[in-house]
Design an enzyme around this catalytic site. Structure first.
Site, PDB file in Angstrom:
ATOM      1  N   LYS A 101       0.865  -1.175   0.000  1.00  0.00           N
ATOM      2  CA  LYS A 101       0.000   0.000   0.000  1.00  0.00           C
ATOM      3  C   LYS A 101       0.907   1.231   0.000  1.00  0.00           C
ATOM      4  CE  LYS A 101      -2.889   2.868   2.919  1.00  0.00           C
ATOM      5  NZ  LYS A 101      -3.816   3.008   4.050  1.00  0.00           N
ATOM      6  N   GLY A 162      -8.193   8.926   9.766  1.00  0.00           N
ATOM      7  CA  GLY A 162      -8.537   8.992  11.184  1.00  0.00           C
ATOM      8  C   GLY A 162      -9.628   9.989  11.521  1.00  0.00           C
ATOM      9  N   GLY A 189     -10.993   7.603   6.367  1.00  0.00           N
ATOM     10  CA  GLY A 189     -12.090   8.537   6.593  1.00  0.00           C
ATOM     11  C   GLY A 189     -13.431   7.896   6.909  1.00  0.00           C
ATOM     12  N   ASN A 210      -9.337   1.494   9.440  1.00  0.00           N
ATOM     13  CA  ASN A 210      -8.615   1.105  10.659  1.00  0.00           C
ATOM     14  C   ASN A 210      -9.274   1.717  11.886  1.00  0.00           C
ATOM     15  OD1 ASN A 210      -5.049   0.946  11.493  1.00  0.00           O
ATOM     16  ND2 ASN A 210      -6.759   0.781  12.844  1.00  0.00           N
TER      17      ASN A 210
END
Lengths: 260, 69
Positions: A101, A162, A189, A210
């Site tokens: 990534k 985040g 997001g 995450n």
């Protein structure tokens, strides 16, 4: 019905990808990640602590490449060169594994990607034989350019990393989905289950998140919610939603209603 | 044999002369699995660890995977 996700030459059953950061402890991380049903799990590459820590645990012992496809990221890199260097370290760490990534951050406060450097890094990594899943802004032209240089997946943000704000520009995400051929995965997001569902309803091929799980009051329950949300959104997309209308349209027949 | 000065993860370190990578990791009390070593900005393949010697002024990075998104 089989509805697997193809990324390059690889095939995955789950369209939800999850990160491994920000969990309160290791057990919570593995419990939530297993509950999410994710096949692909992201990790970061960092310097070891040079202390007396011979018995310090390693995340690869907890979240094993035998159970998950590990997706090393280049989080924290601000230049193409740093990110290429990080990918080379990750490839050696994971025994030659070339799926990465790519993210090249442009600003430490917004954490928004530096797109010119991202494009440069993507070109370099593809040339080096990496399979590049690339984190990017929801900029249409860059998404197309990243596909053109050979990225195996294009991953526009829903909102800043985040932030949990959900999909801020659904129309641009939809335009990207409709134009490029490689999988489009909304990355960053996402805040809650409905955000993940919306991404899938827009036609995205997957969702990577995450903090939405790790930062929930109960990460394990949220992991289950995200698994279901991604599936529901995917099914709704495949089913094809009804057209929207300005007018009401009764669901029950008008004829035969009793009137006084 | 004299010790040498090297940089490891941007920290200046004094280490014994002529260590190979497994010996360096042992000296640093690091478990040698699940981490990767870069010497002067080039990844050292695991197959080359035993034959790669660390010299005066070398810059090393020793990294591992951690939680991230």
């Amino acid at each position: 019905m089989s509805d697997s996700l193809r990324i390059g030459v690889r095939e995955f059953q789950s369209r939800l990808m999850v990160g491994t950061g920000k969990y309160a402890n290791d057990q919570l991380a593995i419990d939530a990640i297993r509950e999410s049903g994710a096949d692909i799990v992201t990790m970061a590459i960092r310097r070891v602590n040079l202390g007396q820590n011979k018995d310090e645990s390693n995340i690869l012992e907890l979240i094993s490449p035998n159970e998950f496809t590990i997706l090393p990221n280049t989080a924290g890199c601000y230049t193409a060169d740093e990110s290429v260097r990080t990918c080379k370290l990750a490839r050696e760490l994971l025994g030659g594994h070339s799926l990465v990534k790519l993210e090249v951050i442009g600003d430490k406060n917004t954490l928004l990607p530096d797109m010119p450097e991202t494009l440069k890094a993507a070109k370099d990594l593809v040339k080096e034989g990496f399979e590049v899943m690339v984190y990017c802004t929801d900029d249409f032209d860059y998404a197309v350019a990243l596909e053109d240089v050979g990225c195996v997946a294009v991953m526009p943000l829903a909102a800043p990393i985040g932030s949990g704000r959900g999909i801020e520009n659904p129309h641009t995400i939809e335009a990207i989905v409709k134009t490029i051929q490689v999988p489009v995965i909304v990355d960053a997001g996402i805040g809650t289950a409905s955000d993940a569902t919306l991404a899938m309803e827009l036609g995205c091929d997957g969702v990577l998140l995450n903090t939405a799980i790790a930062g929930a009051q109960n990460p394990v329950i949220m992991a289950a919610a995200m698994r279901q949300a991604v599936k529901a959104g995917r099914s709704a997309y495949l089913a094809g939603r009804m057209p929207k209308s300005d007018q009401a349209s009764a669901s029950s027949p008008i004829e035969g209603v009793i009137h006084s | 044999m004299k010790n040498i000065q090297v940089s490891i993860n941007a920290e200046s370190k004094e280490i014994p002369h002529n260590l190979n990578i497994p010996q360096l990791l042992d000296f640093l009390k690091l478990k040698d699995e699940l981490l990767v070593v870069e010497l002067n900005e080039q990844v050292v393949m695991r197959a080359d660890w035993a034959t790669t010697r660390v010299g005066e002024g070398d810059k090393l990075e020793i990294v591992k995977a951690i939680g991230g998104g």
